[in-house]
Design a protein around this motif. Structure first.
Motif, short mmCIF file in Angstrom:
data_model
loop_
_atom_site.label_atom_id
_atom_site.label_comp_id
_atom_site.label_asym_id
_atom_site.label_seq_id
_atom_site.Cartn_x
_atom_site.Cartn_y
_atom_site.Cartn_z
N HIS A 1 0.86 -1.18 0.00
CA HIS A 1 0.00 0.00 0.00
C HIS A 1 0.90 1.23 0.00
O HIS A 1 1.71 1.42 0.91
N PHE A 2 0.76 2.06 -1.03
CA PHE A 2 1.60 3.23 -1.17
C PHE A 2 0.75 4.49 -1.20
O PHE A 2 -0.38 4.47 -1.69
N THR A 3 1.30 5.58 -0.72
CA THR A 3 0.67 6.89 -0.89
C THR A 3 1.70 7.79 -1.54
O THR A 3 2.81 7.94 -1.03
N GLY A 4 1.36 8.34 -2.66
CA GLY A 4 2.29 9.21 -3.38
C GLY A 4 2.90 8.49 -4.57
O GLY A 4 2.63 7.31 -4.81
N PRO A 5 3.72 9.19 -5.35
CA PRO A 5 4.33 8.57 -6.54
C PRO A 5 5.37 7.52 -6.14
O PRO A 5 6.21 7.77 -5.28
N VAL A 6 5.25 6.35 -6.73
CA VAL A 6 6.13 5.23 -6.39
C VAL A 6 6.60 4.57 -7.68
O VAL A 6 5.83 4.38 -8.62
#
Length: 165
Positions: free
Chosen positions: A136-141
């Motif tokens: 689970h990521f928040t932001g550009p990855v």
């Protein structure tokens, strides 16, 4: 300069000069260049050194160590089974051939059954689905995945590496 024994003897002055020459040659330094050197710089606290084999078992991979221990424990088990069988045969004096065949084949059958059970358990473990990965990521990855699989085969080992990703 060597003198003939047939030559005339030296005078006292010549003999004294010759003796002085021989003494000065004997006490003269033999080498003009130094024959040793002492490095006065302090050694560093850390010096990388190559690995040195330690006493005991030679260094080997974990898999080879496990196989070695398995073989050693198997030989102890075979020795105890053979000793027990010999003791029983010695005490009985004579044995029915069918009883001897069953007694001799039982340990072998037990080892073969345990081996096939271990193989089946290994295949079941290999066939089990890999664990799911949830990220689970928040932001550009930017995510990169690289899978490396290695396979070694043959008496003279040949390793094949395959990179996926």
């Amino acid at each position: 300069m060597d003198h003939d024994r047939t030559a005339a003897p030296l005078s006292a002055d010549e003999a004294d000069a010759r003796a002085r020459q021989l003494i000065s040659e004997a006490y003269a330094p033999r080498y003009e260049v130094p024959t040793s050197y002492r490095d006065e710089t302090k050694p560093s606290a850390y010096v990388p050194t190559p690995p040195v084999a330690q006493p005991g078992r030679p260094p080997m991979s974990q898999r080879a160590t496990n196989a070695s221990v398995l073989m050693l424990s198997g030989s102890v088990a075979a020795l105890s089974v053979g000793g027990a069988t010999s003791l029983v045969l010695y005490t009985l004096g004579q044995v029915d051939p069918v009883t001897l065949a069953v007694g001799g084949a039982a340990p072998v059958a037990l080892v073969l059954a345990a081996g096939s059970l271990l193989k089946a358990a290994g295949r079941a473990k290999a066939a089990a689905a890999p664990a799911e990965v949830h990220n689970h990521f928040t932001g550009p990855v930017r995510q990169e995945t690289t899978n490396v699989s290695s396979q070694t085969r043959g008496l003279v080992a040949r390793t094949t590496n395959r990179f996926d990703g």
